[in-house]
Design a protein around this motif. Structure first.
Motif, PDB file in Angstrom:
ATOM      1  N   GLY A 115       0.789  -1.231   0.000  1.00 25.02           N
ATOM      2  CA  GLY A 115       0.000   0.000   0.000  1.00 25.02           C
ATOM      3  C   GLY A 115       0.820   1.280   0.000  1.00 25.02           C
ATOM      4  O   GLY A 115       0.289   2.360   0.230  1.00 25.02           O
ATOM      5  N   LEU A 116       2.130   1.174  -0.265  1.00 24.05           N
ATOM      6  CA  LEU A 116       2.940   2.401  -0.313  1.00 24.05           C
ATOM      7  C   LEU A 116       2.543   3.230  -1.537  1.00 24.05           C
ATOM      8  O   LEU A 116       2.225   2.687  -2.589  1.00 24.05           O
ATOM      9  CB  LEU A 116       4.436   2.067  -0.378  1.00 24.05           C
ATOM     10  N   ARG A 117       2.621   4.547  -1.367  1.00 27.60           N
ATOM     11  CA  ARG A 117       2.256   5.444  -2.465  1.00 27.60           C
ATOM     12  C   ARG A 117       3.492   6.170  -3.001  1.00 27.60           C
ATOM     13  O   ARG A 117       4.414   6.450  -2.245  1.00 27.60           O
ATOM     14  CB  ARG A 117       1.257   6.482  -1.969  1.00 27.60           C
ATOM     15  N   THR A 144      11.240   7.335  -8.877  1.00 26.13           N
ATOM     16  CA  THR A 144      11.245   8.772  -9.224  1.00 26.13           C
ATOM     17  C   THR A 144      10.954   9.692  -8.033  1.00 26.13           C
ATOM     18  O   THR A 144      11.058  10.902  -8.166  1.00 26.13           O
ATOM     19  CB  THR A 144      10.211   9.067 -10.338  1.00 26.13           C
ATOM     20  N   PHE A 145      10.570   9.168  -6.908  1.00 28.92           N
ATOM     21  CA  PHE A 145      10.270  10.001  -5.725  1.00 28.92           C
ATOM     22  C   PHE A 145       9.366  11.183  -6.086  1.00 28.92           C
ATOM     23  O   PHE A 145       9.757  12.348  -5.970  1.00 28.92           O
ATOM     24  CB  PHE A 145      11.581  10.501  -5.078  1.00 28.92           C
ATOM     25  N   PRO A 146       8.138  10.879  -6.516  1.00 29.98           N
ATOM     26  CA  PRO A 146       7.287  11.953  -7.047  1.00 29.98           C
ATOM     27  C   PRO A 146       6.616  12.841  -6.003  1.00 29.98           C
ATOM     28  O   PRO A 146       6.072  13.887  -6.350  1.00 29.98           O
ATOM     29  CB  PRO A 146       6.223  11.184  -7.829  1.00 29.98           C
ATOM     30  N   GLY A 147       6.629  12.445  -4.728  1.00 30.84           N
ATOM     31  CA  GLY A 147       5.953  13.264  -3.706  1.00 30.84           C
ATOM     32  C   GLY A 147       6.582  14.639  -3.586  1.00 30.84           C
ATOM     33  O   GLY A 147       7.791  14.785  -3.742  1.00 30.84           O
ATOM     34  N   TRP A 220       2.834  17.527   3.764  1.00 28.18           N
ATOM     35  CA  TRP A 220       2.916  16.138   3.268  1.00 28.18           C
ATOM     36  C   TRP A 220       1.688  15.783   2.434  1.00 28.18           C
ATOM     37  O   TRP A 220       0.558  15.978   2.879  1.00 28.18           O
ATOM     38  CB  TRP A 220       3.045  15.176   4.454  1.00 28.18           C
ATOM     39  N   ASP A 221       1.920  15.230   1.237  1.00 28.25           N
ATOM     40  CA  ASP A 221       0.812  14.902   0.335  1.00 28.25           C
ATOM     41  C   ASP A 221       0.408  13.428   0.400  1.00 28.25           C
ATOM     42  O   ASP A 221      -0.372  12.964  -0.432  1.00 28.25           O
ATOM     43  CB  ASP A 221       1.152  15.318  -1.109  1.00 28.25           C
ATOM     44  N   GLY A 222       0.930  12.686   1.363  1.00 27.06           N
ATOM     45  CA  GLY A 222       0.530  11.283   1.502  1.00 27.06           C
ATOM     46  C   GLY A 222       1.442  10.314   0.782  1.00 27.06           C
ATOM     47  O   GLY A 222       1.287   9.096   0.897  1.00 27.06           O
ATOM     48  N   SER A 223       2.435  10.846   0.038  1.00 31.65           N
ATOM     49  CA  SER A 223       3.350   9.970  -0.690  1.00 31.65           C
ATOM     50  C   SER A 223       4.384   9.363   0.272  1.00 31.65           C
ATOM     51  O   SER A 223       4.771   9.995   1.250  1.00 31.65           O
ATOM     52  CB  SER A 223       4.065  10.786  -1.768  1.00 31.65           C
ATOM     53  N   ASP A 224       4.830   8.146  -0.037  1.00 32.17           N
ATOM     54  CA  ASP A 224       5.875   7.515   0.767  1.00 32.17           C
ATOM     55  C   ASP A 224       7.267   7.778   0.200  1.00 32.17           C
ATOM     56  O   ASP A 224       8.257   7.425   0.837  1.00 32.17           O
ATOM     57  CB  ASP A 224       5.626   6.009   0.846  1.00 32.17           C
ATOM     58  N   PHE A 225       7.339   8.353  -0.998  1.00 34.78           N
ATOM     59  CA  PHE A 225       8.627   8.633  -1.651  1.00 34.78           C
ATOM     60  C   PHE A 225       8.592  10.076  -2.138  1.00 34.78           C
ATOM     61  O   PHE A 225       7.890  10.406  -3.089  1.00 34.78           O
ATOM     62  CB  PHE A 225       8.871   7.656  -2.805  1.00 34.78           C
ATOM     63  N   LEU A 226       9.346  10.929  -1.460  1.00 33.45           N
ATOM     64  CA  LEU A 226       9.216  12.365  -1.680  1.00 33.45           C
ATOM     65  C   LEU A 226      10.506  12.967  -2.224  1.00 33.45           C
ATOM     66  O   LEU A 226      11.604  12.543  -1.850  1.00 33.45           O
ATOM     67  CB  LEU A 226       8.909  13.065  -0.347  1.00 33.45           C
ATOM     68  N   ARG A 234       6.814   4.465   7.352  1.00 33.08           N
ATOM     69  CA  ARG A 234       6.090   3.287   6.859  1.00 33.08           C
ATOM     70  C   ARG A 234       6.901   2.558   5.772  1.00 33.08           C
ATOM     71  O   ARG A 234       6.996   1.331   5.775  1.00 33.08           O
ATOM     72  CB  ARG A 234       4.737   3.780   6.294  1.00 33.08           C
ATOM     73  N   ALA A 235       7.502   3.327   4.864  1.00 35.37           N
ATOM     74  CA  ALA A 235       8.322   2.714   3.811  1.00 35.37           C
ATOM     75  C   ALA A 235       9.576   2.077   4.414  1.00 35.37           C
ATOM     76  O   ALA A 235       9.961   0.962   4.053  1.00 35.37           O
ATOM     77  CB  ALA A 235       8.709   3.759   2.764  1.00 35.37           C
TER      78      ALA A 235
END
Ligand code: ZN
Ligand code: ZN
Length: 275
Positions: A115-117, A144-147, A220-226, A234-235
């Motif tokens: 469930g990681l985003r 790509t770490f889009p967060g 924070w936009d809820g992404s796990d990779f920023l 969590r990641a």
């Protein structure tokens, strides 16, 4: 003298977000012997990784603008393409090569299933096939770490000094996205300097770049990779559980004072920490 620096005031907590870095295996083992508690965490590698290391030849990144306060502020960079060669040695699936996070598709599937985003990846272009095989070429991805970037905007001291010292018409730090006007977009004069030995009457603002960074939880936009290389707790927990490595995770402090109760709940739910 006016100073622009990391804002460490207010309620700041550890353990929500981590900068992620990689290590070649040989270096990694030395570091692992020390115990740094929750501040620096080492994740060992999956022993089934490919015995090879990607070397980046070329990368193609796109600047993304879109600060609600000023459309000319760049808010993140997105990786769009990458060309690599491969050398023997090291271990995949996860390996940090200067700026990029290489990963095997299986590990991505594991992250998605958990469930990681923000697990968006691109496929690298292999400049040569030396030290590779078809299986590896089909399997390798780059994250790509889009967060969105969530650094807490710097603050200028003394209070009230956050304006161009020459024309007074422009704030130095954008408090929406953190963009810093190194020179003034209105009068074009240089505002910011890194020099430490400024005369006390200098109008320039000294920036302190060697401070530890602080994040702003409300961004924070809820992404796990920023952007540019942050992961959530969590990641990190999943990386540890599944041996997605080798990598090193460095705690990055987070400011919570700007969070709404809902944002605080979301961060609590993501991390499992009592906030
Ligand atoms: Zn100005
Ligand atoms: Zn901005």
């Amino acid at each position: 003298m006016h100073v622009c620096s990391t804002d460490t005031s207010g309620e700041i907590v550890d353990g929500l977000f981590y900068w992620v870095l990689g290590h070649p295996d040989d270096m990694f083992e030395d570091y692992q012997e020390e115990d740094y508690g929750e501040k620096i965490i080492f994740v060992p590698s999956d022993p089934d990784g490919y015995p090879a290391r990607p070397i980046v030849e070329k990368r193609d990144r796109k600047d993304i603008f879109g600060c609600p306060a000023d459309k000319t502020h760049r808010t993140r960079q997105l990786l769009q393409g990458i060309s690599i060669v491969v050398e023997a040695g090291g271990t995949l699936p996860v390996f940090w090569n200067t700026e990029n996070f290489f990963v095997m598709n299986d590990a991505i599937e594991t992250m998605k299933k958990a469930g990681l985003r923000g697990t968006d990846c691109i496929r690298p272009k292999f400049e040569t096939e030396v030290y590779t095989d078809q299986e590896m070429r089909d399997d390798l991805r780059v994250m790509t770490f889009p967060g969105g970037d969530i650094l807490r905007p710097y603050r200028v001291t003394p209070p009230g000094a956050d304006n161009c010292p020459f024309c007074g018409r422009v704030p130095i730090v954008c408090q929406t996205c953190g963009h810093i006007n190194r020179s003034c977009p209105k009068c074009n004069k240089q505002i910011i300097t890194v020099k430490k030995d400024l005369p006390t009457d200098s109008p320039l603002v000294r920036i302190r770049v060697d401070d530890n960074s602080v994040l702003d939880g409300s961004r924070w936009d809820g992404s796990d990779f920023l952007n540019p290389s942050l992961i959530t707790r969590r990641a990190l927990k999943l990386f540890q559980q599944e041996n997605i490595g080798p990598c090193t995770a460095l705690n990055c402090a987070t400011y919570l004072g700007s969070c709404t109760p809902e944002q605080r709940d979301k961060l609590g739910e993501m991390s499992g920490l009592p906030l």
